[in-house]
Design a protein around this motif. Structure first.
Motif, mmCIF file in Angstrom:
data_model
loop_
_atom_site.group_PDB
_atom_site.id
_atom_site.type_symbol
_atom_site.label_atom_id
_atom_site.label_comp_id
_atom_site.label_asym_id
_atom_site.label_seq_id
_atom_site.Cartn_x
_atom_site.Cartn_y
_atom_site.Cartn_z
ATOM 1 N N PRO A 199 0.828 -1.207 0.000
ATOM 2 C CA PRO A 199 0.000 0.000 0.000
ATOM 3 C C PRO A 199 0.860 1.254 0.000
ATOM 4 O O PRO A 199 1.995 1.256 0.481
ATOM 5 C CB PRO A 199 -0.786 -0.125 1.310
ATOM 6 N N CYS B 21 -7.530 6.351 8.432
ATOM 7 C CA CYS B 21 -7.341 6.432 6.987
ATOM 8 C C CYS B 21 -7.918 7.762 6.507
ATOM 9 O O CYS B 21 -8.659 8.434 7.243
ATOM 10 C CB CYS B 21 -7.992 5.258 6.247
ATOM 11 N N PRO C 206 -2.935 5.423 6.017
ATOM 12 C CA PRO C 206 -3.415 4.761 4.804
ATOM 13 C C PRO C 206 -4.422 5.634 4.052
ATOM 14 O O PRO C 206 -5.143 6.436 4.656
ATOM 15 C CB PRO C 206 -4.084 3.487 5.335
ATOM 16 N N ARG D 55 -1.650 1.916 -4.419
ATOM 17 C CA ARG D 55 -0.692 0.850 -4.174
ATOM 18 C C ARG D 55 0.407 0.946 -5.219
ATOM 19 O O ARG D 55 0.266 1.615 -6.241
ATOM 20 C CB ARG D 55 -1.345 -0.540 -4.266
#
Length: 299
Positions: free
Chosen positions: A161, A177, A254, A261
């Motif tokens: 990621p 996130c 994230p 990714r």
């Protein structure tokens, strides 16, 4: 009869599609280079470039370029094979990549195991990698984005990621996130156009009809984390960067997007002769455990 030097000069002009820049790179006078191209076209009986406005390689030129690349590549491969056979050594290895930061572990292990091997490292954008492999200018390429081209073999090394690096005091630093929409108004520190990190950033924003606000483009990718830590902006960062012992103090969050990714892939020419040194390098990289930063087994 076509001379090898003339063919090599043609390849430079074909790549740059600009006579003066090609002459500068080749360190020859532009009129001399123009005569070389004209002589080649005369021998072939067809023009290789369109000259209406900017110089452009035409369809015939592209066909000729592909054959010249293969022919000169085979000649250079033959020279290396003879040198390897007569020296009874492992030969040399030429590796191209967009970034070598990810490859420091396997490169160090390889050099320790084979100190006599000469390693050439070449920075290359992914759009040049297929051509360089087919022309046998390099033996192996490591790309962080897919290369769609014929005549290549490949092995996926790992997928990871890509998150966003934030200054420690940033309002989003404590989040589990973040979304692209939440990042739309932020200032970004990123790599220059062509680098996989910049391409990913542009692609993610374009998918939401957005344009990232970029306040700094850097060729010094190791400095991006330092600039983020200093509060100059935020930036995308792969998960593997968090394991770096020299990384700046930044928060890594994230991104809530399945496309955020990167896939690291090793490429080589399907029909290319690889030296013993290159085959050993391929084995070292493909057998590397990217989760631990150690080799899976001794090569």
């Amino acid at each position: 009869m076509m001379e090898l030097n003339s063919l090599r000069q043609f390849l430079v002009v074909a790549r740059l599609e600009h006579l003066s820049r090609a002459a500068e790179e080749l360190r020859i006078a532009q009129p001399s280079l123009s005569r070389t191209i004209a002589r080649l076209e005369g021998e072939l009986g067809v023009p290789l470039f369109d000259r209406s406005g900017r110089l452009r390689l035409n369809d015939t030129g592209r066909i000729f370029r592909d054959h010249v690349e293969r022919a000169l590549g085979e000649l250079d491969a033959g020279r290396r094979a003879v040198a390897e056979a007569t020296s009874q050594g492992l030969g040399a290895v030429r590796l191209a990549s967009e970034t070598f930061l990810t490859l420091t572990g396997p490169l160090a292990a390889y050099k320790k195991a084979h100190p006599e091997v000469e390693i050439e490292l070449h920075w290359s954008p992914p759009e040049d990698m297929a051509r360089r492999l087919r022309a046998q200018e390099v033996d192996l390429c490591v790309a962080s984005q897919p290369i769609h081209a014929e005549g290549l073999d490949s092995m996926r090394l790992f997928e990871e990621p890509v998150g966003v690096g934030l200054p420690l005091g940033h309002p989003l630093a404590g989040r589990a996130c973040v979304t692209i929409e939440e990042l739309a108004g932020e200032s970004f520190v990123t790599a220059r156009e062509g680098h996989w990190l910049r391409r990913l950033l542009d692609r993610l924003f374009a998918a939401h009809d957005l344009t990232p606000k970029i306040v700094c483009e850097s060729d010094e990718h190791s400095a991006i984390a330092d600039l983020i830590s200093a509060g100059l902006g935020i930036g995308l960062a792969p998960a593997i960067a968090r394991r770096s012992t020299t990384r700046a103090p930044v928060a890594w969050v994230p991104v809530d997007n399945p496309d955020c990714r990167r896939t690291l892939t090793l490429y080589w020419g399907a029909d290319s002769h690889l030296s013993s040194a290159s085959r050993l390098m391929r084995a070292t990289i493909t057998n590397w455990d990217w989760s631990t930063g150690e080799p899976r087994r001794t090569v």
